[in-house]
Write a protein that holds these residues in place. Structure first.
Motif, PDB file in Angstrom:
ATOM      1  N   ALA A  10       0.737  -1.158   0.036  1.00  0.00           N
ATOM      2  CA  ALA A  10      -0.084   0.086  -0.177  1.00  0.00           C
ATOM      3  C   ALA A  10       0.819   1.031  -0.030  1.00  0.00           C
ATOM      4  O   ALA A  10       0.306   2.415  -0.108  1.00  0.00           O
ATOM      5  N   GLY A  11       2.199   1.184   0.194  1.00  0.00           N
ATOM      6  CA  GLY A  11       3.082   2.163   0.333  1.00  0.00           C
ATOM      7  C   GLY A  11       2.640   2.981   1.573  1.00  0.00           C
ATOM      8  O   GLY A  11       2.724   4.494   1.373  1.00  0.00           O
ATOM      9  N   VAL A  17      -0.717   1.942   9.140  1.00  0.00           N
ATOM     10  CA  VAL A  17      -1.627   0.806   9.151  1.00  0.00           C
ATOM     11  C   VAL A  17      -2.225   0.458  10.611  1.00  0.00           C
ATOM     12  O   VAL A  17      -3.774   0.264  10.777  1.00  0.00           O
ATOM     13  N   ARG A  18      -1.610   0.355  11.623  1.00  0.00           N
ATOM     14  CA  ARG A  18      -1.847  -0.056  13.193  1.00  0.00           C
ATOM     15  C   ARG A  18      -2.984   1.354  13.471  1.00  0.00           C
ATOM     16  O   ARG A  18      -3.909   0.912  14.056  1.00  0.00           O
ATOM     17  N   TYR A  19      -2.332   2.108  12.926  1.00  0.00           N
ATOM     18  CA  TYR A  19      -3.228   3.506  13.620  1.00  0.00           C
ATOM     19  C   TYR A  19      -4.660   3.506  12.835  1.00  0.00           C
ATOM     20  O   TYR A  19      -5.914   3.871  13.660  1.00  0.00           O
ATOM     21  N   TYR A  20      -4.851   3.117  11.402  1.00  0.00           N
ATOM     22  CA  TYR A  20      -6.083   3.137  10.879  1.00  0.00           C
ATOM     23  C   TYR A  20      -7.092   2.120  11.344  1.00  0.00           C
ATOM     24  O   TYR A  20      -8.267   2.249  11.583  1.00  0.00           O
ATOM     25  N   GLU A  21      -6.260   1.003  11.578  1.00  0.00           N
ATOM     26  CA  GLU A  21      -6.914  -0.021  12.667  1.00  0.00           C
ATOM     27  C   GLU A  21      -7.860   0.490  13.978  1.00  0.00           C
ATOM     28  O   GLU A  21      -8.999   0.174  14.112  1.00  0.00           O
ATOM     29  N   ILE A  50      -8.018   4.661   1.407  1.00  0.00           N
ATOM     30  CA  ILE A  50      -7.788   5.669   2.210  1.00  0.00           C
ATOM     31  C   ILE A  50      -6.693   6.460   1.876  1.00  0.00           C
ATOM     32  O   ILE A  50      -6.742   7.587   1.908  1.00  0.00           O
ATOM     33  N   ARG A  51      -5.557   5.773   1.096  1.00  0.00           N
ATOM     34  CA  ARG A  51      -4.442   6.457   0.531  1.00  0.00           C
ATOM     35  C   ARG A  51      -4.658   7.594  -0.518  1.00  0.00           C
ATOM     36  O   ARG A  51      -4.303   8.721  -0.503  1.00  0.00           O
ATOM     37  N   CYS A  53      -7.860   8.882  -0.881  1.00  0.00           N
ATOM     38  CA  CYS A  53      -8.469  10.088  -0.278  1.00  0.00           C
ATOM     39  C   CYS A  53      -7.563  10.985   0.499  1.00  0.00           C
ATOM     40  O   CYS A  53      -7.695  12.151   0.445  1.00  0.00           O
ATOM     41  N   ARG A  54      -6.653  10.523   1.168  1.00  0.00           N
ATOM     42  CA  ARG A  54      -5.452  11.446   1.602  1.00  0.00           C
ATOM     43  C   ARG A  54      -4.896  12.151   0.716  1.00  0.00           C
ATOM     44  O   ARG A  54      -4.523  13.077   0.865  1.00  0.00           O
ATOM     45  N   ASN A  55      -4.564  11.412  -0.500  1.00  0.00           N
ATOM     46  CA  ASN A  55      -3.820  12.472  -1.672  1.00  0.00           C
ATOM     47  C   ASN A  55      -4.603  13.596  -2.090  1.00  0.00           C
ATOM     48  O   ASN A  55      -4.111  14.440  -2.567  1.00  0.00           O
ATOM     49  N   LEU A  56      -6.083  13.378  -1.842  1.00  0.00           N
ATOM     50  CA  LEU A  56      -7.061  14.320  -2.147  1.00  0.00           C
ATOM     51  C   LEU A  56      -7.225  15.496  -1.088  1.00  0.00           C
ATOM     52  O   LEU A  56      -8.004  16.152  -1.061  1.00  0.00           O
ATOM     53  N   ASP A  57      -6.366  15.155   0.283  1.00  0.00           N
ATOM     54  CA  ASP A  57      -6.403  15.964   1.174  1.00  0.00           C
ATOM     55  C   ASP A  57      -7.825  16.016   2.044  1.00  0.00           C
ATOM     56  O   ASP A  57      -8.251  16.873   2.688  1.00  0.00           O
TER      57      ASP A  57
END
Length: 150
Positions: A10-11, A17-21, A50-51, A53-57
């Motif tokens: 996922a880069g 990953v742990r935080y998103y969990e 998620i990544r 979406c984060r790239n879209l701020d």
């Protein structure tokens, strides 16, 4: 897949990953008998979502809402459109704030002339003056991704 493998694909750092969990954006994986997490393709797909979406701020709450909506594939997509419209409006507001910030910084930079001492520096003098009139409304938050959903 183990956490390191899914994170690499996922880069994304393992800690992320742990935080998103932890915050519920990523469902907890099954555990193997030895206690290791066992991630599936669906976890990788969610991490990539998620990544992007984060790239879209997008903020966490916005992503959480999109994940909730994505988990209801038969539902009307008007909520997704509405969320994106709110996010786009926020981006436009931030662009205007950045234009105003650029103008303020440009004026400050023009206040400096060569051959002067720090004590005579127009930039430092300008920064010591009250700039609240020069700053855009709501500019207290210029960290990408730190805005909340509306």
């Amino acid at each position: 897949m183990r956490i390191g493998q899914v994170a690499e694909k996922a880069g994304t750092p393992v800690e992320t990953v742990r935080y998103y969990e932890k915050i519920g954006l990523l469902p907890p994986p099954d555990r193997e008998l030895n206690g290791y997490r066992d991630y599936r393709q669906s976890h990788l797909d969610r991490l990539m979502f998620i990544r992007r979406c984060r790239n879209l701020d997008m903020a966490q709450d916005e992503i959480r809402e999109l994940v909730r909506l994505a988990d209801r594939p038969g539902a009307d997509c008007s909520e997704v459109d509405s969320l994106l419209a709110r996010h786009l409006e926020h981006v436009r507001e931030r662009l205007e704030e950045l234009r105003q910030l650029e103008s303020t910084l440009s004026r400050l930079q023009q206040a400096c002339s060569e051959g002067r001492t720090v004590a005579e520096c127009g930039i430092l003098g300008g920064l010591s003056d009250d700039l609240t009139g020069d700053l855009p409304h709501g500019s207290h938050n210029h960290i990408p991704g730190s805005h909340g959903s509306r």
